[in-house]
Design a protein around this motif. Structure first.
Motif, PDB file in Angstrom:
ATOM      1  N   VAL A 311       0.851  -1.192   0.000  1.00 25.31           N
ATOM      2  CA  VAL A 311       0.000   0.000   0.000  1.00 25.31           C
ATOM      3  C   VAL A 311       0.884   1.239   0.000  1.00 25.31           C
ATOM      4  O   VAL A 311       1.773   1.381   0.846  1.00 25.31           O
ATOM      5  CB  VAL A 311      -0.936   0.023   1.222  1.00 25.31           C
ATOM      6  CG1 VAL A 311      -1.786   1.297   1.222  1.00 25.31           C
ATOM      7  CG2 VAL A 311      -1.828  -1.212   1.227  1.00 25.31           C
ATOM      8  N   THR A 312       0.653   2.141  -0.950  1.00 26.71           N
ATOM      9  CA  THR A 312       1.417   3.390  -1.052  1.00 26.71           C
ATOM     10  C   THR A 312       0.447   4.559  -1.074  1.00 26.71           C
ATOM     11  O   THR A 312      -0.504   4.575  -1.868  1.00 26.71           O
ATOM     12  CB  THR A 312       2.274   3.415  -2.328  1.00 26.71           C
ATOM     13  OG1 THR A 312       3.144   2.279  -2.340  1.00 26.71           O
ATOM     14  CG2 THR A 312       3.108   4.686  -2.393  1.00 26.71           C
ATOM     15  N   LEU A 326      -2.476   3.807  -3.656  1.00 28.39           N
ATOM     16  CA  LEU A 326      -2.104   2.816  -4.662  1.00 28.39           C
ATOM     17  C   LEU A 326      -1.937   1.464  -3.978  1.00 28.39           C
ATOM     18  O   LEU A 326      -1.107   1.305  -3.082  1.00 28.39           O
ATOM     19  CB  LEU A 326      -0.807   3.214  -5.363  1.00 28.39           C
ATOM     20  CG  LEU A 326      -0.344   2.282  -6.496  1.00 28.39           C
ATOM     21  CD1 LEU A 326      -1.337   2.338  -7.652  1.00 28.39           C
ATOM     22  CD2 LEU A 326       1.055   2.658  -6.969  1.00 28.39           C
ATOM     23  N   ILE A 327      -2.755   0.482  -4.391  1.00 27.14           N
ATOM     24  CA  ILE A 327      -2.675  -0.873  -3.850  1.00 27.14           C
ATOM     25  C   ILE A 327      -2.068  -1.775  -4.917  1.00 27.14           C
ATOM     26  O   ILE A 327      -2.589  -1.883  -6.028  1.00 27.14           O
ATOM     27  CB  ILE A 327      -4.058  -1.390  -3.432  1.00 27.14           C
ATOM     28  CG1 ILE A 327      -4.618  -0.521  -2.304  1.00 27.14           C
ATOM     29  CG2 ILE A 327      -3.982  -2.845  -2.988  1.00 27.14           C
ATOM     30  CD1 ILE A 327      -6.008  -0.911  -1.867  1.00 27.14           C
ATOM     31  N   LYS A 328      -0.954  -2.401  -4.574  1.00 27.68           N
ATOM     32  CA  LYS A 328      -0.254  -3.283  -5.504  1.00 27.68           C
ATOM     33  C   LYS A 328      -0.349  -4.715  -4.981  1.00 27.68           C
ATOM     34  O   LYS A 328      -0.009  -4.995  -3.833  1.00 27.68           O
ATOM     35  CB  LYS A 328       1.208  -2.862  -5.635  1.00 27.68           C
ATOM     36  CG  LYS A 328       2.013  -3.674  -6.644  1.00 27.68           C
ATOM     37  CD  LYS A 328       3.471  -3.224  -6.668  1.00 27.68           C
ATOM     38  CE  LYS A 328       3.590  -1.789  -7.147  1.00 27.68           C
ATOM     39  NZ  LYS A 328       5.022  -1.389  -7.271  1.00 27.68           N
ATOM     40  N   ALA A 329      -0.845  -5.624  -5.830  1.00 24.44           N
ATOM     41  CA  ALA A 329      -0.989  -7.035  -5.466  1.00 24.44           C
ATOM     42  C   ALA A 329      -0.079  -7.870  -6.354  1.00 24.44           C
ATOM     43  O   ALA A 329      -0.136  -7.763  -7.582  1.00 24.44           O
ATOM     44  CB  ALA A 329      -2.437  -7.486  -5.615  1.00 24.44           C
ATOM     45  N   LEU A 360      -5.041 -12.997 -10.599  1.00 24.69           N
ATOM     46  CA  LEU A 360      -3.635 -12.846 -10.950  1.00 24.69           C
ATOM     47  C   LEU A 360      -3.093 -14.138 -11.544  1.00 24.69           C
ATOM     48  O   LEU A 360      -3.226 -15.210 -10.953  1.00 24.69           O
ATOM     49  CB  LEU A 360      -2.812 -12.481  -9.706  1.00 24.69           C
ATOM     50  CG  LEU A 360      -3.136 -11.148  -9.020  1.00 24.69           C
ATOM     51  CD1 LEU A 360      -2.480 -11.095  -7.653  1.00 24.69           C
ATOM     52  CD2 LEU A 360      -2.679  -9.988  -9.881  1.00 24.69           C
ATOM     53  N   ASP A 361      -2.470 -14.026 -12.706  1.00 23.79           N
ATOM     54  CA  ASP A 361      -1.745 -15.156 -13.270  1.00 23.79           C
ATOM     55  C   ASP A 361      -0.464 -15.375 -12.465  1.00 23.79           C
ATOM     56  O   ASP A 361      -0.053 -14.508 -11.689  1.00 23.79           O
ATOM     57  CB  ASP A 361      -1.411 -14.886 -14.737  1.00 23.79           C
ATOM     58  CG  ASP A 361      -2.646 -14.928 -15.625  1.00 23.79           C
ATOM     59  OD1 ASP A 361      -3.645 -15.537 -15.199  1.00 23.79           O
ATOM     60  OD2 ASP A 361      -2.612 -14.349 -16.726  1.00 23.79           O
ATOM     61  N   PRO A 362       0.200 -16.519 -12.625  1.00 26.19           N
ATOM     62  CA  PRO A 362       1.444 -16.756 -11.883  1.00 26.19           C
ATOM     63  C   PRO A 362       2.450 -15.632 -12.075  1.00 26.19           C
ATOM     64  O   PRO A 362       2.704 -15.177 -13.197  1.00 26.19           O
ATOM     65  CB  PRO A 362       1.949 -18.080 -12.472  1.00 26.19           C
ATOM     66  CG  PRO A 362       0.712 -18.780 -12.924  1.00 26.19           C
ATOM     67  CD  PRO A 362      -0.198 -17.693 -13.420  1.00 26.19           C
ATOM     68  N   GLU A 367      -2.075  -3.304 -10.178  1.00 25.65           N
ATOM     69  CA  GLU A 367      -2.216  -2.123  -9.331  1.00 25.65           C
ATOM     70  C   GLU A 367      -3.640  -1.590  -9.412  1.00 25.65           C
ATOM     71  O   GLU A 367      -4.253  -1.583 -10.480  1.00 25.65           O
ATOM     72  CB  GLU A 367      -1.230  -1.032  -9.752  1.00 25.65           C
ATOM     73  CG  GLU A 367       0.230  -1.419  -9.568  1.00 25.65           C
ATOM     74  CD  GLU A 367       1.173  -0.306  -9.990  1.00 25.65           C
ATOM     75  OE1 GLU A 367       0.684   0.674 -10.614  1.00 25.65           O
ATOM     76  OE2 GLU A 367       2.378  -0.395  -9.705  1.00 25.65           O
ATOM     77  N   VAL A 368      -4.141  -1.149  -8.276  1.00 20.69           N
ATOM     78  CA  VAL A 368      -5.468  -0.538  -8.188  1.00 20.69           C
ATOM     79  C   VAL A 368      -5.315   0.777  -7.425  1.00 20.69           C
ATOM     80  O   VAL A 368      -4.730   0.800  -6.338  1.00 20.69           O
ATOM     81  CB  VAL A 368      -6.468  -1.453  -7.460  1.00 20.69           C
ATOM     82  CG1 VAL A 368      -7.825  -0.765  -7.334  1.00 20.69           C
ATOM     83  CG2 VAL A 368      -6.608  -2.785  -8.184  1.00 20.69           C
ATOM     84  N   GLU A 369      -5.818   1.868  -7.999  1.00 20.21           N
ATOM     85  CA  GLU A 369      -5.720   3.168  -7.332  1.00 20.21           C
ATOM     86  C   GLU A 369      -7.086   3.573  -6.786  1.00 20.21           C
ATOM     87  O   GLU A 369      -8.085   3.563  -7.512  1.00 20.21           O
ATOM     88  CB  GLU A 369      -5.198   4.244  -8.283  1.00 20.21           C
ATOM     89  CG  GLU A 369      -4.958   5.585  -7.592  1.00 20.21           C
ATOM     90  CD  GLU A 369      -4.230   6.592  -8.461  1.00 20.21           C
ATOM     91  OE1 GLU A 369      -4.503   7.803  -8.322  1.00 20.21           O
ATOM     92  OE2 GLU A 369      -3.391   6.161  -9.287  1.00 20.21           O
TER      93      GLU A 369
END
Length: 446
Positions: A311-312, A326-329, A360-362, A367-369
């Motif tokens: 989380v940023t 910004l959420i990065k998975a 999510l693929d392997p 990212e989701v804002e």
């Protein structure tokens, strides 16, 4: 899932089937098990009130799948494999006995974060059409059509969620019907009408929707470790050309990457095809029954998180009333994974729709804002906003700080263009008035 079975009648006999499940309580932490090794022992007891002649028994046993590997097996009696298209069903033959016990021991490894390649394409036309308990009515087709605009797998995820929220789980659902239907799996058209059932019925309901969309779908039976005990359970698998067979559990509102403490035993086009059965003939026996005991013991397991979240809080000018997040998975598993998430800020902060679903693929990262709207802040005071990111893999506590700095007019308005219109109008009128007074004074000779 029911484990009462369905016997096939022999000469003058009405067989019945009952199952006793031996439960092993295993202390586990709250983390999600990703891999497990289980010792599954199944005992089948055939009991008759007379000597049986030619008899056959068909039963389901654990088999290999994308998430499960049978490391070893030891079965007490000779058998024939009568079904092995994603699930194993064995046939035993015997005669001249009043009672017969057969045992099978299976060492099974389950791994829901490291899937093996699933190249076994659908090979049965029944996987996309109506079967005994999976019935696609016009009403069910219309319901499934509402999810069709969503791209796969979001449409199937939506159907899982609908089934979970709209079909009431109730072990006593048979009370709402005229007939006593204990031990009978109800078809999806009945489930859609009555909106009640157990895992069998929820799976039938979901399968009717996915098949209506054209996805090959098969039903799965086995056991799951739920609330501190092993319980019979049912779910489905849906076929995708990109991902192969992927699992969906409407009873627990789960899609992909189920808990590793789950044993798959049966797979078929329809629930009715998964029942253990005894078919016998006899000159003097009036009845025969098949009792199945299942004992599952945990050998070892490991825990982990397939998705790593970051989380940023993006920088903003001091006077902005919004805060972008910004959420990065990142997928750390060797398998396609799915997770839902929800960002929870303090109650004073408006988050709008701060939740979502990610596939999510392997090794893929997405990212989701999100955009937060802050309350009105007093100047020159630093505020801290503790927040929480919740997902299928746990929760993360985060926070951000903001301070509204009171600015001087020079800092606030860097140029004339930045000045408010009302201020510009006031200054303009003042200057015009001053010039007019000077002109009048000159004319009057002051």
């Amino acid at each position: 899932m029911r484990q009462d079975g369905a016997g096939r009648e022999g000469a003058g006999m009405a067989p019945s089937v009952a199952v006793a499940l031996l439960l092993l309580l295993v202390p586990l932490s709250s983390a999600k098990p990703t891999k497990a090794v289980l010792n599954v022992t199944i005992t089948w007891d055939v009991i008759a009130d007379g000597v049986l002649d030619d008899s056959t028994m068909e039963v389901s046993v654990p088999s290999n799948s994308a998430n499960q590997v049978v490391l070893s097996q030891d079965i007490s009696d000779p058998y024939l494999i009568v079904s092995d298209s994603g699930g194993s069903k064995l046939e035993f033959s015997f005669s001249g006995v009043r009672a017969k016990r057969i045992t099978g021991s299976f060492l099974v490894q389950t791994d829901y974060f490291n899937r093996t390649a699933t190249t076994d394409a659908p090979n049965s036309p029944n996987l996309v059409g109506n079967t005994s308990t999976i019935v696609i009515t016009p009403e069910i087709a219309a319901l499934a059509e509402t999810f069709r605009p969503l791209a796969f797998p979001q449409d199937v995820i939506g159907e899982v969620n609908w089934t979970f929220n709209n079909i009431r789980y109730n072990m006593s659902y048979y009370d709402v019907t005229v007939n006593d239907i204990i031990g009978v799996t109800m078809p999806s058209d009945w489930v859609f009408k009555n909106r009640v059932g157990v895992c069998d019925e929820l799976s039938n309901m979901l399968a009717s929707m996915t098949r209506s969309e054209g996805y090959p779908t098969r039903v799965i039976t086995g056991y799951a470790y739920v609330d501190g005990k092993w319980t019979p359970h049912a779910w489905i698998e849906v076929y995708s050309q990109k991902y192969g067979w992927i699992e969906a559990d409407p009873t627990h509102n789960q899609f992909l990457n189920l808990n590793a403490l789950r044993v798959r035993i049966g797979m078929a086009d329809d629930m009715e095809d998964l029942r253990d059965a005894i078919n016998a003939t006899s000159k003097d026996a009036k009845s025969v029954s098949l009792e199945t005991d299942v004992d599952i013991r945990l050998v070892n397991y490991s825990e982990g998180e397939a998705v790593d979240f970051e989380v940023t809080f993006l920088p903003q000018p001091p006077l902005e009333e919004t805060q972008p997040v910004l959420i990065k998975a990142r997928n750390m598993a060797n398998a396609v994974v799915y997770t839902s998430f929800m960002f929870v800020p303090p109650m004073t902060v408006d988050c709008g729709d701060c939740q979502g679903r990610i596939v999510l693929d392997p090794n893929q990262t997405k990212e989701v804002e999100l955009m937060l709207r802050l309350p009105q802040l007093a100047p020159n005071i630093k505020y801290t906003f503790p927040s929480t990111l919740m997902s299928d893999y746990g929760r993360m506590n985060v926070s951000f700080e903001r301070m509204q700095i009171e600015q001087s007019i020079g800092e606030k308005y860097a140029s004339v263009q930045d000045l408010p219109v009302s201020f510009k109008l006031f200054v303009g009128l003042f200057l015009i008035g001053a010039v007019a007074l000077v002109a009048i004074a000159i004319l009057l000779g002051w």
